[in-house]
Write a protein that holds these residues in place. Structure first.
Motif, mmCIF file in Angstrom:
data_model
loop_
_atom_site.group_PDB
_atom_site.id
_atom_site.type_symbol
_atom_site.label_atom_id
_atom_site.label_comp_id
_atom_site.label_asym_id
_atom_site.label_seq_id
_atom_site.Cartn_x
_atom_site.Cartn_y
_atom_site.Cartn_z
ATOM 1 N N ILE A 114 0.842 -1.205 0.000
ATOM 2 C CA ILE A 114 0.000 0.000 0.000
ATOM 3 C C ILE A 114 0.874 1.250 0.000
ATOM 4 O O ILE A 114 0.583 2.227 -0.692
ATOM 5 C CB ILE A 114 -0.938 -0.012 1.227
ATOM 6 N N GLU A 115 1.975 1.188 0.748
ATOM 7 C CA GLU A 115 2.905 2.311 0.780
ATOM 8 C C GLU A 115 3.494 2.556 -0.605
ATOM 9 O O GLU A 115 3.627 3.701 -1.057
ATOM 10 C CB GLU A 115 4.019 2.046 1.793
ATOM 11 N N ASP A 116 3.838 1.460 -1.320
ATOM 12 C CA ASP A 116 4.346 1.587 -2.699
ATOM 13 C C ASP A 116 3.286 2.197 -3.613
ATOM 14 O O ASP A 116 3.586 3.039 -4.458
ATOM 15 C CB ASP A 116 4.764 0.218 -3.238
ATOM 16 N N TYR A 117 2.035 1.751 -3.442
ATOM 17 C CA TYR A 117 0.938 2.285 -4.243
ATOM 18 C C TYR A 117 0.780 3.780 -4.022
ATOM 19 O O TYR A 117 0.577 4.549 -4.975
ATOM 20 C CB TYR A 117 -0.362 1.565 -3.891
ATOM 21 N N LEU A 118 0.889 4.222 -2.777
ATOM 22 C CA LEU A 118 0.735 5.647 -2.452
ATOM 23 C C LEU A 118 1.930 6.464 -2.920
ATOM 24 O O LEU A 118 1.840 7.690 -3.034
ATOM 25 C CB LEU A 118 0.549 5.817 -0.942
ATOM 26 N N ASP A 119 3.066 5.770 -3.169
ATOM 27 C CA ASP A 119 4.305 6.440 -3.590
ATOM 28 C C ASP A 119 4.700 7.520 -2.578
ATOM 29 O O ASP A 119 5.059 8.638 -2.932
ATOM 30 C CB ASP A 119 4.137 7.056 -4.985
ATOM 31 N N LYS A 120 4.592 7.145 -1.314
ATOM 32 C CA LYS A 120 4.907 8.084 -0.232
ATOM 33 C C LYS A 120 5.419 7.294 0.958
ATOM 34 O O LYS A 120 4.859 6.255 1.328
ATOM 35 C CB LYS A 120 3.658 8.863 0.167
ATOM 36 N N GLU A 121 6.499 7.764 1.554
ATOM 37 C CA GLU A 121 7.046 7.093 2.731
ATOM 38 C C GLU A 121 6.197 7.449 3.953
ATOM 39 O O GLU A 121 6.097 8.618 4.336
ATOM 40 C CB GLU A 121 8.497 7.504 2.965
ATOM 41 N N LEU A 122 5.580 6.435 4.543
ATOM 42 C CA LEU A 122 4.726 6.649 5.701
ATOM 43 C C LEU A 122 5.556 6.658 6.975
ATOM 44 O O LEU A 122 6.601 5.988 7.058
ATOM 45 C CB LEU A 122 3.670 5.553 5.789
ATOM 46 N N ASP A 123 5.095 7.404 7.968
ATOM 47 C CA ASP A 123 5.807 7.387 9.242
ATOM 48 C C ASP A 123 5.425 6.130 10.018
ATOM 49 O O ASP A 123 4.504 5.393 9.642
ATOM 50 C CB ASP A 123 5.545 8.663 10.049
ATOM 51 N N ASP A 124 6.124 5.881 11.108
ATOM 52 C CA ASP A 124 5.912 4.655 11.869
ATOM 53 C C ASP A 124 4.495 4.538 12.406
ATOM 54 O O ASP A 124 3.936 3.435 12.492
ATOM 55 C CB ASP A 124 6.910 4.579 13.032
ATOM 56 N N GLU A 125 3.908 5.669 12.784
ATOM 57 C CA GLU A 125 2.550 5.647 13.324
ATOM 58 C C GLU A 125 1.564 5.137 12.289
ATOM 59 O O GLU A 125 0.727 4.273 12.583
ATOM 60 C CB GLU A 125 2.140 7.053 13.780
ATOM 61 N N GLU A 126 1.653 5.653 11.056
ATOM 62 C CA GLU A 126 0.741 5.229 10.010
ATOM 63 C C GLU A 126 0.991 3.773 9.629
ATOM 64 O O GLU A 126 0.046 3.012 9.369
ATOM 65 C CB GLU A 126 0.872 6.137 8.784
ATOM 66 N N LYS A 127 2.255 3.383 9.575
ATOM 67 C CA LYS A 127 2.577 1.987 9.273
ATOM 68 C C LYS A 127 1.995 1.054 10.323
ATOM 69 O O LYS A 127 1.439 -0.009 10.013
ATOM 70 C CB LYS A 127 4.097 1.800 9.205
ATOM 71 N N LEU A 128 2.105 1.463 11.575
ATOM 72 C CA LEU A 128 1.606 0.658 12.679
ATOM 73 C C LEU A 128 0.104 0.438 12.576
ATOM 74 O O LEU A 128 -0.382 -0.707 12.612
ATOM 75 C CB LEU A 128 1.955 1.355 14.001
ATOM 76 N N TYR A 129 -0.645 1.547 12.438
ATOM 77 C CA TYR A 129 -2.104 1.438 12.430
ATOM 78 C C TYR A 129 -2.629 0.757 11.171
ATOM 79 O O TYR A 129 -3.601 -0.007 11.226
ATOM 80 C CB TYR A 129 -2.746 2.814 12.610
ATOM 81 N N LEU A 130 -1.999 1.012 10.031
ATOM 82 C CA LEU A 130 -2.416 0.338 8.804
ATOM 83 C C LEU A 130 -2.227 -1.165 8.928
ATOM 84 O O LEU A 130 -3.094 -1.955 8.537
ATOM 85 C CB LEU A 130 -1.625 0.873 7.604
#
Length: 280
Positions: free
Chosen positions: A254-270
């Motif tokens: 999903i992060e690759d699809y968004l083409d944006k590096e997510l922070d740890d908080e967003e990675k955690l909750y996703l």
């Protein structure tokens, strides 16, 4: 109330007792009247008090050639939506929705039927607004005598979503884009796990809600400096990465699809939401 401007026989601009501009509508309310005359209050059917100057000016422009029944039905739709949604609605909805419905009815009468390609996504992601859209079709049929297709309920729903004051997306096109992105993310989860998601489950509803606010947060972060994740979030993410390895890998897609590096908080909750929605 004193008449300031006469748009037509059925709509006028007036000053109320507090010297505020109001648009007043009613059958024959402007007939044989002049600027400076008092309004016949018994003829008043609808009163519009728009505090936003830009919205007020554009709404007054619409009145010059807009049929009374269109103004009336849009007013009823908006008031109905306010009661159902119980959220603050931008006054611009009186301009945007009225103009949209007027043009839609005109095109429909000319034989043009514009489909909404994301109607099913709107039904899923904005069920309250879509139900209001369906009710709006009944209002339009009763008032104007035109039975518009279900696709138009989805279009009306998008206008209502867009008009909600706390919505960070400012254009209907952005709402459409957001809706498509949510559906794309759901498909990433489906194809990664090769499963059919339970769209009636609480986990599914929570995931959709998370994604809607997730996009708002991303939009906000685009305009602010990125905040670094704290040590606690980093520790939790490492634990989640080990415990829910498949969900974490799906999150990376999903992060690759968004083409944006997510922070740890967003990675955690996703990751946690993906784990919940894919549990059997």
């Amino acid at each position: 109330m004193v008449i300031q401007k006469i748009f037509n026989n059925n709509s006028i601009l007036a000053l109320d007792s507090n010297k505020h501009e109001v648009v007043v509508m009613g059958r024959g309310i402007g007939f044989k009247k002049n600027v400076g005359d008092n309004i016949d209050l018994e003829k008043v059917e609808k009163t519009f008090i728009l505090k936003e100057k830009a919205a007020s000016e554009k709404f007054k422009m619409l009145l010059d050639d807009m049929p009374k029944e269109i103004i009336y039905v849009c007013y009823d739709i908006i008031e109905y939506a306010k009661n159902i949604l119980d959220v603050e609605i931008s006054e611009y909805i009186y301009v945007t929705l009225t103009d949209h419905i007027s043009n839609t009815i005109k095109l429909y009468k000319e034989g043009f039927n514009i489909n909404n390609p994301i109607i099913w996504e709107i039904k899923k992601f904005y069920p309250k607004e879509f139900k209001i859209g369906l009710k709006a079709l009944d209002f339009i049929e009763d008032e104007v005598g035109v039975k518009l297709p279900e696709d138009e309920a989805a279009n009306i729903a998008l206008h209502l979503v867009n008009a909600q004051v706390n919505n960070s997306f400012k254009e209907v096109g952005d709402i459409t884009k957001q809706t498509k992105m949510i559906n794309d993310i759901l498909n990433i989860v489906r194809y990664t796990y090769n499963i059919k998601l339970d769209e009636d489950s609480l986990s599914y509803d929570r995931f959709i809600t998370h994604l809607r606010f997730f996009f708002k947060r991303l939009n906000k972060k685009n305009h602010n400096k990125e905040e670094k994740s704290d040590n606690n979030e980093d520790f939790l993410l490492k634990q989640v990465k080990e415990k829910y390895a498949d969900a974490y890998k799906c999150m990376l897609k999903i992060e690759d699809y968004l083409d944006k590096e997510l922070d740890d908080e967003e990675k955690l909750y996703l990751t946690v939401h993906i784990q919940r929605i894919t549990m059997k």
